[in-house]
Design a protein around this motif. Structure first.
Motif, mmCIF file in Angstrom:
data_model
loop_
_atom_site.group_PDB
_atom_site.id
_atom_site.type_symbol
_atom_site.label_atom_id
_atom_site.label_comp_id
_atom_site.label_asym_id
_atom_site.label_seq_id
_atom_site.Cartn_x
_atom_site.Cartn_y
_atom_site.Cartn_z
ATOM 1 N N ASP A 31 0.806 -1.222 0.000
ATOM 2 C CA ASP A 31 0.000 0.000 0.000
ATOM 3 C C ASP A 31 0.839 1.270 0.000
ATOM 4 N N TYR A 32 1.878 1.307 0.847
ATOM 5 C CA TYR A 32 2.717 2.512 0.923
ATOM 6 C C TYR A 32 3.450 2.736 -0.399
ATOM 7 N N ILE A 33 3.988 1.667 -0.961
ATOM 8 C CA ILE A 33 4.739 1.771 -2.212
ATOM 9 C C ILE A 33 3.819 2.195 -3.357
ATOM 10 N N ASN A 34 2.632 1.598 -3.419
ATOM 11 C CA ASN A 34 1.669 1.965 -4.467
ATOM 12 C C ASN A 34 1.274 3.435 -4.353
ATOM 13 N N TYR A 35 1.071 3.885 -3.120
ATOM 14 C CA TYR A 35 0.701 5.276 -2.872
ATOM 15 C C TYR A 35 1.820 6.212 -3.333
ATOM 16 N N ALA A 36 3.053 5.845 -3.038
ATOM 17 C CA ALA A 36 4.192 6.682 -3.426
ATOM 18 C C ALA A 36 4.336 6.761 -4.942
ATOM 19 N N LYS A 37 4.107 5.654 -5.633
ATOM 20 C CA LYS A 37 4.203 5.660 -7.094
ATOM 21 C C LYS A 37 3.138 6.571 -7.698
ATOM 22 N N LYS A 38 1.972 6.593 -7.080
ATOM 23 C CA LYS A 38 0.912 7.491 -7.526
ATOM 24 C C LYS A 38 1.327 8.945 -7.322
ATOM 25 N N LEU A 39 1.972 9.234 -6.183
ATOM 26 C CA LEU A 39 2.428 10.590 -5.888
ATOM 27 C C LEU A 39 3.489 11.061 -6.883
ATOM 28 N N ALA A 114 5.315 11.663 2.945
ATOM 29 C CA ALA A 114 6.776 11.687 3.081
ATOM 30 C C ALA A 114 7.315 10.303 3.402
ATOM 31 N N ILE A 115 6.623 9.568 4.255
ATOM 32 C CA ILE A 115 7.048 8.214 4.612
ATOM 33 C C ILE A 115 6.951 7.292 3.395
ATOM 34 N N ALA A 116 5.833 7.377 2.667
ATOM 35 C CA ALA A 116 5.643 6.526 1.489
ATOM 36 C C ALA A 116 6.718 6.792 0.444
ATOM 37 N N LEU A 117 6.996 8.056 0.168
ATOM 38 C CA LEU A 117 8.014 8.409 -0.825
ATOM 39 C C LEU A 117 9.402 7.960 -0.390
ATOM 40 N N THR A 118 9.671 8.049 0.892
ATOM 41 C CA THR A 118 10.968 7.598 1.407
ATOM 42 C C THR A 118 11.135 6.098 1.217
ATOM 43 N N LEU A 119 10.094 5.329 1.547
ATOM 44 C CA LEU A 119 10.153 3.875 1.359
ATOM 45 C C LEU A 119 10.396 3.527 -0.108
ATOM 46 N N LEU A 120 9.725 4.259 -0.993
ATOM 47 C CA LEU A 120 9.897 4.002 -2.421
ATOM 48 C C LEU A 120 11.322 4.308 -2.862
#
Length: 254
Positions: A31-39, A114-120
């Motif tokens: 979920d976090y990675i998918n969210y970051a890719k969308k961002l 910010a957390i999602a983008l960092t994980l990505l």
């Protein structure tokens, strides 16, 4: 809540899974990675950064950002636990606070973003794996633009405002009358710059381009270098844009 640490160990698993699934638009359970890719798409990060071989050059190439060693980061302005994860989260939240020389604007990212983008970004590592290790859905190990993205870029690069696209101005500014849309939308739409610049800065557009102030003095002094001829071209094009803008305003009135 300590935003400078991963929310739980499960999200780190998502990060590790994406090392192989980096070209997926959606990965089940991540979920976090998918969210970051969308961002990445929504915020127009590629306007400044090269990612997987595609993007701009104003900011650093992020394709293998996850390979950087911890010693490459300055943690002196980072709160909480000093780590690469904390550095990136803090930098996404407030770039200039963490790195004063950064030209990245404050994008208004929430803690979750910010957390999602960092994980990505930390998942973007260079690995050499046998082809059979990668998802079978991949036709090529590449991050390819969609037909819609290709067509939109073609229209912007070949249209009336191509100059502003090629120079990188569209990273921050839209010019809607020329069909140029900035994903980041950090600065004002330049369609009515002829009118807007004097009201903001007390200068004509021509004088402002010659002697910019504030943020634009930094941008035009170090990032987008313009010759005298190009500055004159900017004024000419934005004057044309303003004429179209005024016509649209007049025809839209009842």
């Amino acid at each position: 809540e300590d935003i400078y640490r991963p929310p739980d160990k499960k999200v780190l698993l998502q990060m590790n899974c994406n090392i192989c699934h980096r070209y997926d638009s959606l990965t089940p359970g991540a979920d976090y990675i998918n969210y970051a890719k969308k961002l990445i798409k929504e915020k127009g990060c590629r306007a400044c950064h090269k990612i997987n071989g595609r993007g701009g050059v104003i900011g650093p190439d992020l394709t293998y950002e996850g390979d950087k060693s911890p010693e490459q980061f300055d943690y002196s302005r980072v709160g909480g636990k000093k780590s690469v994860f904390a550095w990136h989260v803090a930098h996404f939240k407030n770039p200039k606070m963490v790195s004063p020389e950064s030209i990245m604007p404050e994008m208004g990212f929430t803690s979750r973003e910010a957390i999602a983008l960092t994980l990505l970004m930390l998942s973007w590592k260079k690995v050499n794996l046998p082809p059979e290790y990668y998802p079978q859905s991949y036709t090529a190990l590449a991050d390819l633009p969609t037909p819609e993205e290709i067509e939109k870029e073609r229209q912007m690069r070949e249209g009336e405002g191509a100059f502003f696209v090629n120079k990188g101005c569209f990273v921050c500014h839209s010019i809607s009358v020329f069909g140029i849309e900035s994903a980041a939308k950090i600065g004002p739409d330049l369609s009515n710059a002829v009118e807007d610049v004097p009201s903001r800065f007390g200068k004509t557009l021509e004088n402002f381009i010659k002697e910019p102030t504030g943020t634009m003095s930094i941008v035009l002094g170090s990032q987008i270098m313009l010759s005298d001829e190009e500055k004159a071209q900017v004024v000419e094009l934005l004057t044309k844009a303003y004429e179209k803008y005024r016509k649209q305003q007049l025809t839209s009135k009842p």
